[in-house]
Motif scaffolding. Sequence first.
Motif, short mmCIF file in Angstrom:
data_model
loop_
_atom_site.label_atom_id
_atom_site.label_comp_id
_atom_site.label_asym_id
_atom_site.label_seq_id
_atom_site.Cartn_x
_atom_site.Cartn_y
_atom_site.Cartn_z
N MET B 1 0.84 -1.22 0.00
CA MET B 1 0.00 0.00 0.00
C MET B 1 0.86 1.25 0.00
SD MET B 1 -3.24 0.24 -0.10
CE MET B 1 -3.76 1.61 0.94
N ALA B 2 0.67 2.06 -0.99
CA ALA B 2 1.45 3.28 -1.02
C ALA B 2 0.56 4.47 -1.36
CB ALA B 2 2.57 3.16 -2.04
N SER B 3 -0.65 4.46 -0.81
CA SER B 3 -1.47 5.66 -0.99
C SER B 3 -0.94 6.73 -0.05
CB SER B 3 -2.93 5.34 -0.66
OG SER B 3 -3.02 4.98 0.70
N ILE B 4 -1.12 7.97 -0.45
CA ILE B 4 -0.62 9.06 0.38
C ILE B 4 -1.78 9.98 0.70
CG2 ILE B 4 0.91 11.07 0.43
CD1 ILE B 4 2.73 9.54 -1.48
N ASP B 5 -1.94 10.26 1.99
CA ASP B 5 -3.00 11.14 2.45
C ASP B 5 -2.39 12.40 3.01
OD1 ASP B 5 -5.83 10.86 2.41
OD2 ASP B 5 -5.50 8.81 3.19
N PRO B 152 11.49 1.45 -3.59
CA PRO B 152 10.59 2.18 -2.68
C PRO B 152 9.15 2.07 -3.15
CG PRO B 152 11.57 3.69 -4.23
CD PRO B 152 12.10 2.33 -4.59
N LYS B 153 8.24 2.38 -2.23
CA LYS B 153 6.82 2.38 -2.60
C LYS B 153 6.47 3.68 -3.29
CE LYS B 153 6.07 0.81 1.68
NZ LYS B 153 5.46 1.00 2.94
N VAL B 154 7.20 4.74 -2.93
CA VAL B 154 6.89 6.06 -3.48
C VAL B 154 8.17 6.67 -4.06
CG1 VAL B 154 6.00 8.36 -2.99
CG2 VAL B 154 5.11 6.38 -1.74
#
Lengths: 276, 361
Positions: B1-5, B152-154
């Motif tokens: 999971m690499a969503s960014i909030d 990396p995820k991001v």
Amino acid sequence: MKSKPVLTILHRLAILAYVVFALFPLFWLLKVSVTPNDLLYSEGVRMWPSRTSFDHYAFVIAHSAFPTFFKNSLIVAGSTAVTVTILASLAGYALSRFNFKAKYWIVALMLITQMFPLVMLVAPIFKMLSPLGLTNSLTGLVIVYTAFNVPFATFLMQSFFDGIPKDLEEAAMIDGATQFVAFRQIILPLTLPGIAATLGFVFTAAWSELLFALMLISGNDSSTFPVGLLTFVSKFSVDFGQMMAAGVLALIPACLFFLLIQRYLVQGLTAGAVKG
Amino acid sequence: MASIDIQSIRKSFGAFPVLHGVDLTIQDGEFIVLVGPSGCGKSTLLRMIAGLERISGGDLLIGGQRMNDVPPAQRGIAMVFQSYALYPHMTVRQNMEFALQIARMPKAEIDKAVENAARILQLTPYLDRLPKALSGGQRQRVAIGRAIVRDPKVFLFDEPLSNLDAALRVATRIEIAQLKEAMPDRTMIYVTHDQVEAMTLASRIVVLARKGIAQVGTPLELYERPVDEFVAQFIGSPAMNLLAGEIIATGAETVVRLDGGGTARSAVPTQTSDMGRKVNIGVRPEDLLAVSGDGLFSGEVQIVEALGEVTQLYVARPGGGAHIIAKLPGIHPDLRHKTVTFGADPAKVHLFADGRSLLYR
């Protein structure tokens, strides 16, 4: 742009004139040191004596206290250079990279210490060192030299750190390095020219310092070489030959030292790090 | 999971606010491009996500975890700097290994990761060179390689192409697009001031202005339906022309009488209450057409820029002011000092009241 040959020649001549001007005293030192005593005053002014001898060197090494002076100077200048460089690189890094409350005042204070003529400070320093048993001791000299050289060396190191892009440390931090690892593995290797320059600068300053060495040290055992040179001046005569021979010998460590560090003094080590 | 909030993130330098209250949700695998004028805080936002800049207020979540106080290395991100930021005293291989060595990865795995990245980026022949022996494009590829090896995820890119020359920029841009294609589950955030990079790379563009977000949307959404005059003029080059006028007919099609004398029709619907309202119409240079008869305005062509595929005309604005720019396909060397009448398809005419688009209300 193509330079004109006349300008090039003038340019080279100017450099040559400067080099001759700068090196002539050293040449004279060498010349007098190999001139036998009987020719020193009898031949008039000549560029090179008709006969050379190394008697002065032999005498200085075998029969004077010069080896002791030499050893003392090496200890004092070496310890001062290393201590100052370590302190100055840490302090310079802090001044270059961190913002902290008293930064302005620390810098101001360090500048103020550089304003006074050293002569003014001889007496108070003697007064302070005397009860501590630090007069007539090499440790005392190292402390005093370190105190005097740290401010300038710090500014010198700070300017070298300022020249290293902050991006490099940030990249290292993203790569997982702590600030200290980033300093040791990335910044320090890039500051080698700065460290070499600081080492060299402090070493020569401490090596040739006369005023404090003269005031704080009495007796041959802990004299440094600049003080020792004065022993060749007696009440009735000056033994120029031996003095010059001692002077030439004293040049050797400084020359060796710079030979050792000169490859780090070459700039361009940071080329290719960031777009310049 | 690499969503960014990003939840109402604020940043000020001392008393000077740079960003006040940015909200943005970035989905897993998106390619987000941050654009905006100089000093709008786009690099600052990126650096806050990276952990290089302290967050003054609000929360940053990566993969659902609050990251405000997590050091950069533990955020699962990699960053490519505008200046490349290669370690100059290390070879290409050592540059790429550095992060993995700090993470104490076994030697065999490090070698595999580095060689894999070098192969993708065609850097294999240069692995033992120092950065100073590489060209600008190769250096930037090493910087990208250094990011890839960490898996990396991001990925964060801070204007990565702005130091390259034009041809290299195009080539590297395509490489980045291919890289994204090869890693569809990785999230990428990319800061640029280059329109073309933003339009071609982004799955969504975030336009930053006035210390916050002006609009978020796909490249074509921003181009076709800008939310306000700022976004309208920022996206697209040359910028959209704005002409002042007054609404004289409302309904499914709106009619505006322009201050310069012409009449504009726009496909943007309006209500009866909008009658007489002062508005600006917006027309992109590429949407202006030379017409005979009635049009939006007529003016003398003062400057002609022939670019080959198109010709840009700088036309005197009726009533004075900045030039109106028109972009006509083909070559028109004979238009200089001629007076030309321009019109536009009503579907291409935007309406702004008080700076905001009348499409959104």
